[in-house]
Design an enzyme around this catalytic site. Structure first.
Site, PDB file in Angstrom:
ATOM      1  N   ASP A  83      38.484  39.339  28.902  1.00 62.29           N
ATOM      2  CA  ASP A  83      38.764  40.796  28.515  1.00 62.29           C
ATOM      3  C   ASP A  83      38.127  41.408  27.215  1.00 62.29           C
ATOM      4  O   ASP A  83      38.624  42.037  26.422  1.00 62.29           O
ATOM      5  CB  ASP A  83      40.120  41.373  28.646  1.00 62.29           C
ATOM      6  N   GLU A  84      37.296  40.496  26.723  1.00 60.02           N
ATOM      7  CA  GLU A  84      36.524  40.841  25.370  1.00 60.02           C
ATOM      8  C   GLU A  84      35.629  42.008  25.357  1.00 60.02           C
ATOM      9  O   GLU A  84      35.151  42.538  24.371  1.00 60.02           O
ATOM     10  CB  GLU A  84      35.567  39.681  25.079  1.00 60.02           C
ATOM     11  N   LYS A  90      33.137  42.207  27.975  1.00 56.44           N
ATOM     12  CA  LYS A  90      31.867  41.654  28.506  1.00 56.44           C
ATOM     13  C   LYS A  90      31.008  42.779  29.435  1.00 56.44           C
ATOM     14  O   LYS A  90      29.929  43.196  29.448  1.00 56.44           O
ATOM     15  CB  LYS A  90      32.008  40.355  29.583  1.00 56.44           C
ATOM     16  N   ASN A 122      39.373  37.389  40.140  1.00 54.84           N
ATOM     17  CA  ASN A 122      40.088  37.361  39.095  1.00 54.84           C
ATOM     18  C   ASN A 122      39.619  38.277  37.701  1.00 54.84           C
ATOM     19  O   ASN A 122      40.474  38.661  36.794  1.00 54.84           O
ATOM     20  CB  ASN A 122      40.381  35.862  38.529  1.00 54.84           C
ATOM     21  N   GLY A 125      38.050  41.480  35.856  1.00 54.12           N
ATOM     22  CA  GLY A 125      37.970  42.680  35.809  1.00 54.12           C
ATOM     23  C   GLY A 125      37.201  43.291  34.630  1.00 54.12           C
ATOM     24  O   GLY A 125      37.611  43.005  33.578  1.00 54.12           O
ATOM     25  N   HIS A 126      36.169  43.989  34.965  1.00 51.58           N
ATOM     26  CA  HIS A 126      35.299  44.238  34.117  1.00 51.58           C
ATOM     27  C   HIS A 126      35.184  45.832  33.952  1.00 51.58           C
ATOM     28  O   HIS A 126      34.814  46.445  34.954  1.00 51.58           O
ATOM     29  CB  HIS A 126      33.501  43.900  34.111  1.00 51.58           C
ATOM     30  N   GLN A 168      35.854  35.538  32.637  1.00 51.70           N
ATOM     31  CA  GLN A 168      36.839  35.158  31.696  1.00 51.70           C
ATOM     32  C   GLN A 168      36.344  34.635  30.575  1.00 51.70           C
ATOM     33  O   GLN A 168      35.380  35.341  29.954  1.00 51.70           O
ATOM     34  CB  GLN A 168      37.423  33.767  32.499  1.00 51.70           C
ATOM     35  N   THR A 182      41.414  28.933  33.490  1.00 47.69           N
ATOM     36  CA  THR A 182      41.132  29.427  34.942  1.00 47.69           C
ATOM     37  C   THR A 182      40.532  28.071  35.558  1.00 47.69           C
ATOM     38  O   THR A 182      40.441  26.907  34.938  1.00 47.69           O
ATOM     39  CB  THR A 182      40.254  30.575  35.015  1.00 47.69           C
ATOM     40  N   THR A 205      42.550  43.800  36.023  1.00 51.85           N
ATOM     41  CA  THR A 205      42.905  43.285  37.448  1.00 51.85           C
ATOM     42  C   THR A 205      44.206  43.347  37.820  1.00 51.85           C
ATOM     43  O   THR A 205      44.430  44.020  39.301  1.00 51.85           O
ATOM     44  CB  THR A 205      42.403  41.902  37.444  1.00 51.85           C
ATOM     45  N   PRO A 247      50.480  44.114  30.659  1.00 51.48           N
ATOM     46  CA  PRO A 247      50.031  44.376  29.274  1.00 51.48           C
ATOM     47  C   PRO A 247      49.503  42.920  28.862  1.00 51.48           C
ATOM     48  O   PRO A 247      50.058  41.810  28.922  1.00 51.48           O
ATOM     49  CB  PRO A 247      51.248  44.696  28.760  1.00 51.48           C
ATOM     50  N   GLY A 277      34.090  51.880  20.838  1.00 51.60           N
ATOM     51  CA  GLY A 277      34.902  52.865  21.827  1.00 51.60           C
ATOM     52  C   GLY A 277      34.497  52.322  23.113  1.00 51.60           C
ATOM     53  O   GLY A 277      33.382  51.440  23.379  1.00 51.60           O
TER      54      GLY A 277
HETATM   55  P1  GDP Z   1      35.869  42.254  30.263  1.00 52.85           P
HETATM   56  O1  GDP Z   1      36.551  41.587  31.351  1.00 52.85           O
HETATM   57  O2  GDP Z   1      35.347  41.265  29.235  1.00 52.85           O
HETATM   58  O3  GDP Z   1      34.620  42.928  30.978  1.00 52.85           O
HETATM   59  O4  GDP Z   1      36.825  43.279  29.490  1.00 52.85           O
HETATM   60  P2  GDP Z   1      37.883  44.372  30.106  1.00 52.85           P
HETATM   61  O5  GDP Z   1      36.998  45.447  30.692  1.00 52.85           O
HETATM   62  O6  GDP Z   1      38.816  43.674  31.188  1.00 52.85           O
HETATM   63  O7  GDP Z   1      38.635  44.622  28.825  1.00 52.85           O
HETATM   64  C1  GDP Z   1      38.106  45.455  27.816  1.00 52.85           C
HETATM   65  C2  GDP Z   1      38.638  46.940  27.710  1.00 52.85           C
HETATM   66  O8  GDP Z   1      38.169  47.184  26.302  1.00 52.85           O
HETATM   67  C3  GDP Z   1      38.412  47.847  28.602  1.00 52.85           C
HETATM   68  O9  GDP Z   1      39.297  48.636  28.757  1.00 52.85           O
HETATM   69  C4  GDP Z   1      37.007  48.500  28.199  1.00 52.85           C
HETATM   70  O10 GDP Z   1      36.965  49.762  28.535  1.00 52.85           O
HETATM   71  C5  GDP Z   1      37.552  48.421  26.403  1.00 52.85           C
HETATM   72  N1  GDP Z   1      36.275  48.350  25.495  1.00 52.85           N
HETATM   73  C6  GDP Z   1      35.318  47.688  25.650  1.00 52.85           C
HETATM   74  N2  GDP Z   1      34.670  47.590  24.407  1.00 52.85           N
HETATM   75  C7  GDP Z   1      35.329  48.734  23.544  1.00 52.85           C
HETATM   76  C8  GDP Z   1      35.358  49.161  22.281  1.00 52.85           C
HETATM   77  O11 GDP Z   1      34.480  48.816  21.547  1.00 52.85           O
HETATM   78  N3  GDP Z   1      36.208  49.863  21.787  1.00 52.85           N
HETATM   79  C9  GDP Z   1      37.376  50.430  22.829  1.00 52.85           C
HETATM   80  N4  GDP Z   1      38.172  51.290  22.303  1.00 52.85           N
HETATM   81  N5  GDP Z   1      37.392  50.103  23.831  1.00 52.85           N
HETATM   82  C10 GDP Z   1      36.423  49.065  24.448  1.00 52.85           C
HETATM   83  P1  IMO Z   2      37.779  38.832  32.813  1.00 52.91           P
HETATM   84  O1  IMO Z   2      36.347  38.363  33.356  1.00 52.91           O
HETATM   85  C1  IMO Z   2      41.637  37.835  31.165  1.00 52.91           C
HETATM   86  C2  IMO Z   2      43.709  34.362  33.325  1.00 52.91           C
HETATM   87  C3  IMO Z   2      44.938  34.564  33.948  1.00 52.91           C
HETATM   88  C4  IMO Z   2      45.685  33.275  33.802  1.00 52.91           C
HETATM   89  C5  IMO Z   2      44.619  32.381  33.884  1.00 52.91           C
HETATM   90  C6  IMO Z   2      44.448  31.577  35.368  1.00 52.91           C
HETATM   91  O2  IMO Z   2      38.278  40.300  33.203  1.00 52.91           O
HETATM   92  O3  IMO Z   2      37.614  38.469  31.494  1.00 52.91           O
HETATM   93  P2  IMO Z   2      43.311  32.516  37.481  1.00 52.91           P
HETATM   94  O4  IMO Z   2      43.703  33.962  38.135  1.00 52.91           O
HETATM   95  O5  IMO Z   2      41.754  32.527  37.063  1.00 52.91           O
HETATM   96  O6  IMO Z   2      43.719  31.146  38.194  1.00 52.91           O
HETATM   97  O7  IMO Z   2      44.451  32.604  36.261  1.00 52.91           O
HETATM   98  O8  IMO Z   2      43.289  32.858  33.629  1.00 52.91           O
HETATM   99  N1  IMO Z   2      42.377  34.997  33.575  1.00 52.91           N
HETATM  100  C7  IMO Z   2      41.905  36.220  33.025  1.00 52.91           C
HETATM  101  N2  IMO Z   2      42.380  36.576  31.680  1.00 52.91           N
HETATM  102  N3  IMO Z   2      40.341  38.018  31.865  1.00 52.91           N
HETATM  103  C8  IMO Z   2      39.950  37.508  33.034  1.00 52.91           C
HETATM  104  O9  IMO Z   2      38.824  37.762  33.427  1.00 52.91           O
HETATM  105  C9  IMO Z   2      40.679  36.628  33.511  1.00 52.91           C
HETATM  106  N4  IMO Z   2      40.609  35.738  34.648  1.00 52.91           N
HETATM  107  C10 IMO Z   2      41.519  34.911  34.973  1.00 52.91           C
HETATM  108  O10 IMO Z   2      45.572  35.739  33.422  1.00 52.91           O
HETATM  109  O11 IMO Z   2      46.203  33.293  32.384  1.00 52.91           O
HETATM  110 MG    MG Z   3      38.566  41.823  32.172  1.00 53.54          MG
END
Ligand code: GDP
Ligand code: IMO
Ligand code: MG
Length: 423
Positions: free
Chosen positions: A12-13, A15, A37, A39-40, A223, A238, A298, A302, A413
């Site tokens: 969830d960085e 990506k 698993n 969620g982008h 991940q 994972t 996903t 929280p 943002g």
């Molecule tokens: P991913 O799994 O690495 O693709 O990241 P996620 O989409 O799960 O979680 C990143 C969250 O941060 C999402 O809600 C994005 O919309 C949000 N996001 C990404 N980059 C930024 C940023 O620079 N600022 C803010 N406020 N939100 C961001």
């Molecule tokens: P993205 O691509 C954050 C975490 C789960 C759990 C562990 C193992 O959006 O960054 P799993 O279902 O893979 O066996 O769960 O890994 N996890 C993630 N946490 N972002 C993800 O993907 C994740 N995919 C798995 O919360 O701790």
């Molecule tokens: Mg994610």
């Protein structure tokens, strides 16, 4: 130019947003590991898309997207996702989405087995996404999995699913969890498979042709490094190699094809699911949740939040071979007076600048912090590095110095436009 995008923390960085930004100048986007698993989140022209299995390049008209052999693919989940994204106005044609015939299939019982394992672990549970990822990869490694290509051989697939369903049912019955009728598993799986069939073949020649023709390939990691099966906070990880090497084994493009690795991290740290989190901070979690941020894409859970941890990032930059950092969510820290950066861990009186392997050492790891002044300025409308407040630039430069990698992008943002390219 072929570039791997790797998560450097616990997922969830941001990506998805960085891949989407870089896709404009790419031809092909490839997912090489993980499953739904992931969620982008991508926000493009004001519309929010959440992608689980589909590579983020799917949102562009003229890009080829590949789901590689290293992915574990839930056909029913993918058909639902395709339908949802098509309902948002995106066209998904066979030309635009290629699925590897070597990708392993996540079957309905894998998801229930995931739940059963979690139930058995009690308070030691991993906090998985319950998408069946661990059990599907276990079958792959145990050499009893089913690949997309195997579904083409109907008799073989039916016999295999029937046998594995019976084995799964034995485990599920022990946990009072719902069991499965093999016929139903077969029917549902084939219904989804038929919908996906035009997309399935061997994408390796397509990827090699693109590489040889000098086209740009982006590898969308899922991940993050600390969730990697080898480098993460085992067993709270994972079941795949989420680091750069996984993009090669998961796609059929060799290491010699890779030109750059962009490591994505937040300006702070988050983690969803269980496991060690030395810099976790309740105050920061409450603050970010109060802004409506940091809820999982996903599962909606929280995410725990904490200060930037450069012990993790330093290690992540090493094992991924990061050539440039993308630091997202800088704007999340806009209101703070003082910011903490963890520079090392103290474990039993000894200073560590890399994460330990020993499980119990994690529990005793005390973060050693450096304090930096905050910028107390809204950065969300900044569009160039120069426009960022001096304290924000100072924070980013210290981050780069502590991790040993240059900063290439800064996110201020969630929108496509809120990505700053660092000169
Ligand atoms: P991913 O799994 O690495 O693709 O990241 P996620 O989409 O799960 O979680 C990143 C969250 O941060 C999402 O809600 C994005 O919309 C949000 N996001 C990404 N980059 C930024 C940023 O620079 N600022 C803010 N406020 N939100 C961001
Ligand atoms: P993205 O691509 C954050 C975490 C789960 C759990 C562990 C193992 O959006 O960054 P799993 O279902 O893979 O066996 O769960 O890994 N996890 C993630 N946490 N972002 C993800 O993907 C994740 N995919 C798995 O919360 O701790
Ligand atoms: Mg994610």
């Amino acid at each position: 130019m072929n570039t791997i995008i790797s998560g450097l923390q616990w997922g969830d960085e941001g990506k998805g947003k960085i891949v989407d930004y870089l896709t404009e100048s790419a031809d092909v986007v490839v997912r090489g590991q993980g499953g739904n698993n992931a969620g982008h989140t991508v926000i493009a022209k004001g519309v929010k898309y959440i992608l689980h299995l589909l590579p983020s390049g799917i949102l562009w008209d003229d890009k080829v997207n590949v789901i590689g052999n290293g992915v574990v693919l839930d056909p029913i989940g993918l058909v639902e996702e395709i339908t949802r994204i098509e309902n948002q106005g995106i066209r998904i044609t066979p030309d635009k989405l290629r699925i590897s015939d070597r990708a392993h299939v996540v079957l309905p019982y894998h998801k229930e087995l995931d739940a059963a394992r979690e139930a058995a672990l009690g308070d030691q549970k991993i906090g998985t996404t319950k998408r069946g990822i661990g059990p599907a990869y276990a079958d792959k490694i145990n050499r009893c999995g089913l690949r997309m290509a195997d579904l083409l051989d109907r008799d073989f697939a039916i016999a295999q699913i029937t046998r594995r369903t019976a084995e799964a049912n034995e485990v599920l019955a022990r946990f009072d969890l719902p069991t499965f009728e093999a016929e139903q598993v077969i029917e549902e799986t084939y219904r989804a498979f038929e919908r996906l069939r035009p997309h399935i073949d061997n994408p390796i020649p397509v990827l090699h042709k693109a590489w040889k023709a000098g086209k740009s390939i982006l590898f969308e990691g899922a991940q993050g490094t600390l969730l990697d099966i080898d480098y993460g906070t085992y067993p709270f990880v994972t079941s795949s190699n989420t680091t750069a090497g996984g993009s090669c084994t998961g796609s059929g493009l060799p290491p010699t094809a890779i030109d750059a690795v962009i490591g994505v991290c937040k300006a702070y740290t988050t983690r969803v699911g269980s496991g060690p989190f030395p810099t976790g901070d309740e105050g920061l979690s409450e603050y970010l949740h109060g802004l409506g941020r940091e809820f999982g894409a996903t599962t909606g859970r929280p995410r725990g939040c904490g200060w930037l941890d450069t012990v993790l990032l330093r290690f992540a930059c090493m094992v991924n071979g990061v050539t440039g950092l993308a630091v997202t969510n800088l704007d999340g820290l806009d209101s703070y007076d003082t910011l903490s950066i963890c520079v090392s861990y103290e474990i039993d009186g000894t200073v560590h600048d890399l994460p330990p392997a020993d499980r119990s050492a994690w529990d005793r790891a005390k973060p050693v912090y450096e304090q930096l002044p905050g910028w107390k300025t809204d950065t969300s409308s900044c569009r160039s590095y120069e426009e960022l407040p001096a304290a924000a630039k100072n924070y980013l430069e210290r981050l780069g110095e502590l991790c040993g990698a240059p900063i290439a992008f800064v996110g201020v943002g969630p929108d496509r436009s809120q990505t700053i390219v660092v000169p």
